[in-house]
Design a protein around this motif. Structure first.
Motif, PDB file in Angstrom:
ATOM      1  N   ALA A 403     -25.635   9.857  20.378  1.00  0.00           N
ATOM      2  CA  ALA A 403     -26.007   8.629  19.670  1.00  0.00           C
ATOM      3  C   ALA A 403     -24.996   7.518  19.945  1.00  0.00           C
ATOM      4  CB  ALA A 403     -26.109   8.895  18.169  1.00  0.00           C
ATOM      5  N   PHE A 404     -23.721   7.862  19.987  1.00  0.00           N
ATOM      6  CA  PHE A 404     -22.690   6.860  20.282  1.00  0.00           C
ATOM      7  C   PHE A 404     -22.757   6.428  21.745  1.00  0.00           C
ATOM      8  CE2 PHE A 404     -20.996   7.206  16.169  1.00  0.00           C
ATOM      9  CZ  PHE A 404     -20.011   6.239  16.011  1.00  0.00           C
ATOM     10  N   ALA A 405     -22.983   7.381  22.645  1.00  0.00           N
ATOM     11  CA  ALA A 405     -23.074   7.047  24.066  1.00  0.00           C
ATOM     12  C   ALA A 405     -24.246   6.109  24.328  1.00  0.00           C
ATOM     13  CB  ALA A 405     -23.219   8.320  24.894  1.00  0.00           C
ATOM     14  N   ALA A 406     -25.346   6.304  23.587  1.00  0.00           N
ATOM     15  CA  ALA A 406     -26.531   5.463  23.767  1.00  0.00           C
ATOM     16  C   ALA A 406     -26.253   4.010  23.389  1.00  0.00           C
ATOM     17  CB  ALA A 406     -27.691   6.009  22.936  1.00  0.00           C
ATOM     18  N   LYS A 407     -25.232   3.779  22.587  1.00  0.00           N
ATOM     19  CA  LYS A 407     -24.873   2.418  22.175  1.00  0.00           C
ATOM     20  C   LYS A 407     -23.541   1.991  22.788  1.00  0.00           C
ATOM     21  CE  LYS A 407     -27.704   2.668  18.043  1.00  0.00           C
ATOM     22  NZ  LYS A 407     -27.814   2.529  16.576  1.00  0.00           N
ATOM     23  N   ASP A 408     -23.258   2.558  23.956  1.00  0.00           N
ATOM     24  CA  ASP A 408     -22.056   2.223  24.721  1.00  0.00           C
ATOM     25  C   ASP A 408     -20.769   2.452  23.934  1.00  0.00           C
ATOM     26  OD1 ASP A 408     -23.445   1.447  27.051  1.00  0.00           O
ATOM     27  OD2 ASP A 408     -23.890  -0.495  26.154  1.00  0.00           O
ATOM     28  N   GLY A 409     -20.749   3.551  23.187  1.00  0.00           N
ATOM     29  CA  GLY A 409     -19.554   3.933  22.447  1.00  0.00           C
ATOM     30  C   GLY A 409     -19.193   5.372  22.745  1.00  0.00           C
ATOM     31  N   LEU A 410     -18.140   5.854  22.152  1.00  0.00           N
ATOM     32  CA  LEU A 410     -17.751   7.248  22.310  1.00  0.00           C
ATOM     33  C   LEU A 410     -17.053   7.730  21.049  1.00  0.00           C
ATOM     34  CD1 LEU A 410     -14.372   7.373  23.123  1.00  0.00           C
ATOM     35  CD2 LEU A 410     -15.325   6.150  25.067  1.00  0.00           C
ATOM     36  N   ILE A 411     -17.226   9.009  20.760  1.00  0.00           N
ATOM     37  CA  ILE A 411     -16.597   9.606  19.583  1.00  0.00           C
ATOM     38  C   ILE A 411     -15.144   9.961  19.870  1.00  0.00           C
ATOM     39  CG2 ILE A 411     -16.542  11.730  18.216  1.00  0.00           C
ATOM     40  CD1 ILE A 411     -19.534  11.537  17.926  1.00  0.00           C
ATOM     41  N   GLY A 412     -14.885  10.425  21.106  1.00  0.00           N
ATOM     42  CA  GLY A 412     -13.519  10.784  21.447  1.00  0.00           C
ATOM     43  C   GLY A 412     -12.976  11.853  20.519  1.00  0.00           C
ATOM     44  N   HIS A 413     -11.777  11.615  20.009  1.00  0.00           N
ATOM     45  CA  HIS A 413     -11.122  12.565  19.111  1.00  0.00           C
ATOM     46  C   HIS A 413     -11.479  12.280  17.650  1.00  0.00           C
ATOM     47  CE1 HIS A 413      -8.381  15.674  18.096  1.00  0.00           C
ATOM     48  NE2 HIS A 413      -7.371  14.929  17.729  1.00  0.00           N
ATOM     49  N   ALA A 414     -12.499  11.451  17.448  1.00  0.00           N
ATOM     50  CA  ALA A 414     -13.052  11.155  16.121  1.00  0.00           C
ATOM     51  C   ALA A 414     -12.100  10.389  15.210  1.00  0.00           C
ATOM     52  CB  ALA A 414     -13.535  12.436  15.436  1.00  0.00           C
ATOM     53  N   GLY A 415     -11.271   9.547  15.817  1.00  0.00           N
ATOM     54  CA  GLY A 415     -10.437   8.652  15.018  1.00  0.00           C
ATOM     55  C   GLY A 415     -11.167   7.344  14.778  1.00  0.00           C
ATOM     56  N   ILE A 416     -11.125   6.857  13.544  1.00  0.00           N
ATOM     57  CA  ILE A 416     -11.809   5.615  13.175  1.00  0.00           C
ATOM     58  C   ILE A 416     -10.784   4.614  12.668  1.00  0.00           C
ATOM     59  CG2 ILE A 416     -13.353   4.584  11.450  1.00  0.00           C
ATOM     60  CD1 ILE A 416     -15.086   6.991  11.590  1.00  0.00           C
ATOM     61  N   THR A 417     -10.764   3.415  13.256  1.00  0.00           N
ATOM     62  CA  THR A 417      -9.878   2.354  12.804  1.00  0.00           C
ATOM     63  C   THR A 417     -10.722   1.194  12.283  1.00  0.00           C
ATOM     64  OG1 THR A 417      -8.305   2.976  14.541  1.00  0.00           O
ATOM     65  CG2 THR A 417      -7.918   0.885  13.422  1.00  0.00           C
ATOM     66  N   VAL A 418     -10.475   0.813  11.045  1.00  0.00           N
ATOM     67  CA  VAL A 418     -11.274  -0.219  10.380  1.00  0.00           C
ATOM     68  C   VAL A 418     -10.539  -1.561  10.415  1.00  0.00           C
ATOM     69  CG1 VAL A 418     -12.390  -0.879   8.204  1.00  0.00           C
ATOM     70  CG2 VAL A 418     -12.273   1.537   8.856  1.00  0.00           C
ATOM     71  N   PHE A 419     -11.279  -2.628  10.696  1.00  0.00           N
ATOM     72  CA  PHE A 419     -10.731  -3.991  10.737  1.00  0.00           C
ATOM     73  C   PHE A 419     -11.528  -4.882   9.786  1.00  0.00           C
ATOM     74  CE2 PHE A 419      -9.843  -2.009  14.757  1.00  0.00           C
ATOM     75  CZ  PHE A 419      -8.581  -2.456  15.125  1.00  0.00           C
ATOM     76  N   ASP A 420     -10.841  -5.776   9.075  1.00  0.00           N
ATOM     77  CA  ASP A 420     -11.579  -6.713   8.225  1.00  0.00           C
ATOM     78  C   ASP A 420     -11.878  -7.994   8.992  1.00  0.00           C
ATOM     79  OD1 ASP A 420      -9.365  -8.420   8.108  1.00  0.00           O
ATOM     80  OD2 ASP A 420      -8.828  -7.907   6.045  1.00  0.00           O
ATOM     81  N   ASP A 421     -12.439  -9.004   8.289  1.00  0.00           N
ATOM     82  CA  ASP A 421     -12.934 -10.198   8.973  1.00  0.00           C
ATOM     83  C   ASP A 421     -11.846 -11.145   9.472  1.00  0.00           C
ATOM     84  OD1 ASP A 421     -12.109 -11.064   6.497  1.00  0.00           O
ATOM     85  OD2 ASP A 421     -13.929 -12.191   6.029  1.00  0.00           O
ATOM     86  N   THR A 422     -10.578 -10.779   9.290  1.00  0.00           N
ATOM     87  CA  THR A 422      -9.498 -11.613   9.833  1.00  0.00           C
ATOM     88  C   THR A 422      -9.120 -11.191  11.256  1.00  0.00           C
ATOM     89  OG1 THR A 422      -7.744 -10.202   8.927  1.00  0.00           O
ATOM     90  CG2 THR A 422      -8.551 -11.997   7.514  1.00  0.00           C
ATOM     91  N   ALA A 423      -9.678 -10.087  11.743  1.00  0.00           N
ATOM     92  CA  ALA A 423      -9.333  -9.586  13.080  1.00  0.00           C
ATOM     93  C   ALA A 423      -9.859 -10.525  14.161  1.00  0.00           C
ATOM     94  CB  ALA A 423      -9.901  -8.191  13.284  1.00  0.00           C
ATOM     95  N   ASP A 424      -9.052 -10.761  15.164  1.00  0.00           N
ATOM     96  CA  ASP A 424      -9.429 -11.574  16.320  1.00  0.00           C
ATOM     97  C   ASP A 424      -9.780 -10.616  17.454  1.00  0.00           C
ATOM     98  OD1 ASP A 424      -9.426 -13.027  18.737  1.00  0.00           O
ATOM     99  OD2 ASP A 424      -8.006 -14.508  17.959  1.00  0.00           O
ATOM    100  N   MET A 425     -11.057 -10.552  17.805  1.00  0.00           N
ATOM    101  CA  MET A 425     -11.500  -9.543  18.761  1.00  0.00           C
ATOM    102  C   MET A 425     -11.095  -9.860  20.200  1.00  0.00           C
ATOM    103  SD  MET A 425     -12.511  -7.570  16.531  1.00  0.00           S
ATOM    104  CE  MET A 425     -12.982  -6.229  17.606  1.00  0.00           C
ATOM    105  N   LEU A 426     -10.817 -11.111  20.494  1.00  0.00           N
ATOM    106  CA  LEU A 426     -10.259 -11.441  21.804  1.00  0.00           C
ATOM    107  C   LEU A 426      -8.871 -10.834  21.948  1.00  0.00           C
ATOM    108  CD1 LEU A 426     -10.060 -12.827  24.536  1.00  0.00           C
ATOM    109  CD2 LEU A 426      -9.546 -14.984  23.358  1.00  0.00           C
ATOM    110  N   LYS A 427      -8.083 -10.918  20.877  1.00  0.00           N
ATOM    111  CA  LYS A 427      -6.753 -10.299  20.892  1.00  0.00           C
ATOM    112  C   LYS A 427      -6.868  -8.780  21.016  1.00  0.00           C
ATOM    113  CE  LYS A 427      -4.227 -13.867  18.316  1.00  0.00           C
ATOM    114  NZ  LYS A 427      -3.474 -14.178  17.070  1.00  0.00           N
TER     115      LYS A 427
END
Length: 518
Positions: A403-427
């Motif tokens: 399911a993640f691969a189908a959306k161009d993602g990967l589960i990897g080692h299953a670590g999740i990092t959450v960012f709020d709306d102040t994150a700059d995605m270019l950075k």
């Protein structure tokens, strides 16, 4: 009857003051002449409640947290030894919703037992899987692991049974089991928690792998940044060897298997199996071209199983409870459970083991409790520094490899990092390229040069220099790295970069620079 009080010795708990808490309880017990003792355990994985203190009562364990050393006298005054009520009371530990809703198979004992007590380990069905494996033919062990659907929990998701069968069938005077414990992804700590909180389950899993494939020697390769895990694993191996679990006769059988811990310098690329093997051999940690596969020519050119900690630590329950029991959990081709590690800007950070299939939104919002800042969640990175950034629009994605691969993602080692709306995605995209440039082993050009050019290109976009042209160049660099790199470091760096560009285009269109008035 002596009352047992449990305080974690896990590195995360120690960082939050668990050692001081344990010492304060021990001192207060002695000063008051109380019939109680402190038992050090691993962590339950609820890090926002650490240091967590538990007391054994007739009705089960009762939890308190987060506790500081200065709180100990008041806790004892309030009837800690009887499970009394206090401001830090959390009630029965097993009833805490974060724990109660989990399906703990691999982590069933973590936080419950004394990690270095074989008696504790056996009390909770420890070595039951190994005992069954000893009585089986190697091919039957491999078949059971294959039938369980267990896949590599280190990132690639490769079927464990296929790898074992390849090594079992390979010819060679010596075979090896290598545990990849080089846990370098951001937001990952499951391997460390097992090594510090339940080391015998990893020893048992590796011994089963050895019996199944004909390997008589094993190595646990971890990073030097894990001193507590190294110390605990090393001591556990000595205890297991002394108890006849390891050595020339595994539990009195005709099978030989022994283990040792090796530590690397912390190069991220050594999480890739061939770089790891080079490092283990005392060489520079650089990627090997494949073929030949490590299963045929691995450590010292011999047939070698390379599995992640969680993969190997999941084997004992499969051997004990059966392939069908394990396979009944999960969805699609993702069978069993996955220890999800929740971190970043999140209210309830910790380890949550559950069957595959929960949606990303459920994990972040319901289990993680949203952001610690209280601001809206903007992005979630799944799979470490090489994982894609998912926006809220993709929060309905089930936690499943395909399911993640189908959306161009990967589960990897299953670590999740959450960012709020102040994150700059270019950075964040720039950081991915910078991380790759720093950690690259340098063997292949797309990774070594592409990542450096990627940093320069991201900087130009941030400065407003021909943004459209440079965004196209960044995408082209990602395409070259994805298909031209020798390993996943260069090959997966495009995931965070392209997902940031595609899902958060507004962050890649900085406001034009305004010239200062004369």
């Amino acid at each position: 009857m002596t009352v047992r009080i449990f305080v974690p010795r896990d590195a995360a708990a120690l960082a939050l003051g668990a050692e001081k808490v344990a010492k304060a309880i021990t001192q207060e017990i002695a000063a008051r002449g109380l019939d109680a003792k402190v038992v050090r355990t691993g962590s339950r994985g609820m890090f926002w409640l650490e240091p967590l203190v538990e007391v054994e009562t007739a009705e089960g364990r009762v939890a308190y947290g987060p506790v500081k050393a200065g709180d100990v006298p008041d806790l004892l005054d309030s009837g800690l030894l009887q499970g009394g009520t206090h401001a830090f009371s959390l009630g029965p530990t097993e009833e805490i919703s974060f724990l109660k809703e989990q399906t703990r198979l691999t982590f069933a004992r973590c936080g419950i037992i004394d990690p270095l007590s074989i008696e504790d380990y056996r009390k909770y069905r420890g070595f039951a899987g190994l005992e069954k494996a000893i009585a089986m033919a190697p091919a039957d062990i491999v078949r059971q692991v294959t039938d369980s659907g267990l896949r590599g929990r280190g990132g690639a998701g490769f079927p464990t049974g296929i790898k074992w069968k390849t090594v079992m069938d390979a010819a060679g005077p010596q075979k090896y089991i290598v545990c990849n414990a080089d846990e370098g992804d951001s937001a990952t700590f499951a391997d460390r928690m097992i090594m510090e909180g339940d080391p015998f389950v990893l020893i048992e899993g590796m011994a089963i792998a050895g019996i199944a494939t004909g390997a008589t020697k094993g190595y646990i390769y971890t990073r030097s940044e894990y001193p507590h895990a190294i110390a605990t694993m090393t001591e556990a191996i000595e205890i297991a060897r002394g108890a006849g679990i390891l050595g020339s006769s595994v539990m009195g059988s005709a099978h030989a298997f022994d283990l040792e811990v090796r530590s690397g310098a912390g190069a991220y690329v050594c999480g890739e199996e061939t770089s790891l093997l080079n490092s283990l051999e005392g060489k520079r940690g650089i990627v090997r071209a494949k073929p030949p596969l490590p299963a045929l020519k691995g450590f010292l050119g011999r047939p070698t199983v390379v599995n992640n900690v969680i993969s190997l630590a999941s084997v004992p329950v499969i051997m004990d409870q059966g392939a069908e029991h394990y396979k009944n959990f999960g969805m699609g081709r993702s069978r069993g459970t996955i220890p999800i590690q929740i971190a970043g800007n999140v209210k309830h950070g910790g380890l949550y083991e559950v069957a595959f299939g929960l949606t990303l939104g459920e994990i972040v919002d319901r289990i993680g409790g949203g952001t610690a800042t209280g601001r809206p969640v903007k992005a979630v990175q799944v799979g470490g520094p090489l994982g894609a950034y998912f926006p809220r629009a993709l929060f309905d994605t089930p936690f499943d490899y395909e399911a993640f691969a189908a959306k161009d993602g990967l589960i990897g080692h299953a670590g999740i990092t959450v960012f709020d709306d102040t994150a700059d995605m270019l950075k964040q995209a720039r950081f991915a390229m910078e991380f790759c440039a720093i950690e690259s082993c340098g063997k292949c050009t797309p990774c070594r040069i592409g990542s450096t050019r990627g940093v320069e290109t991201a900087d130009k976009i941030a400065q407003g220099i021909e943004p459209e042209k440079n965004k196209a160049l960044l995408a082209d660099l990602c395409n070259t790295m994805k298909f031209g790199s020798l390993c996943a470091l260069g090959g997966f760096t495009p995931y965070p970069v392209m997902s940031a560009m595609n899902h958060f285009p507004e962050d890649f269109s900085p406001a034009p620079m305004v010239e200062a008035a004369e």
